[in-house]
Enzyme design. Sequence first.
Site, short mmCIF file in Angstrom:
data_model
loop_
_atom_site.label_atom_id
_atom_site.label_comp_id
_atom_site.label_asym_id
_atom_site.label_seq_id
_atom_site.Cartn_x
_atom_site.Cartn_y
_atom_site.Cartn_z
N SER A 1 -15.73 5.78 -4.94
CA SER A 1 -14.44 5.99 -5.60
C SER A 1 -13.89 4.62 -5.95
CB SER A 1 -13.47 6.76 -4.69
OG SER A 1 -13.33 6.13 -3.43
N GLU B 1 -10.35 2.15 -7.05
CA GLU B 1 -8.90 2.01 -7.09
C GLU B 1 -8.50 1.11 -8.25
OE1 GLU B 1 -6.33 1.41 -3.52
OE2 GLU B 1 -5.83 -0.49 -4.52
N ASP C 1 5.43 -0.41 1.72
CA ASP C 1 5.94 -1.66 2.29
C ASP C 1 7.46 -1.72 2.19
OD1 ASP C 1 3.32 -2.56 2.76
OD2 ASP C 1 3.17 -3.32 0.71
N HIS D 1 -2.94 -2.57 11.14
CA HIS D 1 -1.85 -2.81 10.20
C HIS D 1 -1.01 -3.97 10.73
CE1 HIS D 1 1.89 -2.22 7.97
NE2 HIS D 1 1.22 -1.45 7.13
N PHE E 1 -3.99 -12.84 -0.26
CA PHE E 1 -3.79 -11.40 -0.19
C PHE E 1 -4.12 -10.89 1.22
CE2 PHE E 1 -5.39 -7.05 -1.88
CZ PHE E 1 -4.14 -6.50 -1.67
N HIS F 1 -15.05 3.16 -1.00
CA HIS F 1 -13.91 3.06 -1.93
C HIS F 1 -13.85 1.62 -2.41
CE1 HIS F 1 -10.15 4.39 -3.68
NE2 HIS F 1 -9.47 3.42 -3.08
N ARG G 1 -10.97 -4.75 -12.98
CA ARG G 1 -12.04 -5.50 -13.64
C ARG G 1 -13.38 -4.82 -13.31
NH1 ARG G 1 -10.27 -10.21 -15.77
NH2 ARG G 1 -8.20 -10.93 -15.08
#
Length: 300
Positions: A14, A16, A108, A151, A218, A268, A274
């Site tokens: 899959s 994103e 967030d 997390h 990131f 995923h 891109r």
Amino acid sequence: MALNTGDRRDIGISFEFFPPKSEEMEGQLWKTVAELQDWDPDFVSVTYGAGGTTKAPTLTAVTRFLNETPLATASHLTCVGATKEETHQVIDHFRKAGVKHFVALRGDAPGGAGVPYQPHPGGYANAAELVAGLREIGDFEISVSAYPEKHPESRDVAADIDMLKRKADSGADRALTQFFFDNDNFERYLEKVRAAGVKIPIVPGIMPIQNLTQLKRFASACGTVIPAFLDERFAGLDDKVEERAKVSVDVAVEQIEDLVRRGLDEFHLYTMNRSPLVSAVLTNLGLRREGAKRAAGAAA
């Protein structure tokens, strides 16, 4: 390692995408979609900003996916900064557009990284409650998030897994993980998840590395550890675009192949809107474009 035998595909994939923020980015998105849709993903997802900040562009993108492509399309959905009624209105907009699959997320804090999360009065307090709300509203397919390296806001891994179990118990169909690069750590995490009684599929999130420096920034915000071996693999390649791309593809292929050996069969991929690296990874895994097969059959 070829993952295909004849026309049989041994893994599910899959993709994103994120909604474009400019005319140029919009062109880039749809060029990417045109180039990736022939890989026949099980579904694609479109992200949705904190507090609904990208609701309109997400709805626009999702609607175009549903109307102009053959792709099963999921919309991300958050509950931060909104009452239940407001969240239900968003769900209704997306359902009327044809959305049958949501990626349900808390979202967030609107103030950004480092700002403590505060549930909105009258809103869903977390993703588990949002999943339960979606289940009450309609017969949706529901994916949720999972964090092999915890997390950033969770007290510890145990608390993180407890939240994942609550999401699964509320009706989630699968969990899509944050991207990671340490497969040993992921396997330990998966063992703990199963020991906690979470039975839904845990789908590894794979990030082909477009730019290691940007990725580190990131990753620091989302709690992903960047192993030292990546610095070693990319050393000296800052100005060598083709060599850097080859290493990026090799890293992703090696990670997926290793996870397949460990028993995983769904992945995923974070495309970053891109296509070249994603297509190269899938090609090197031995997958075949469905579009290419259809064209070959039509020409026969």
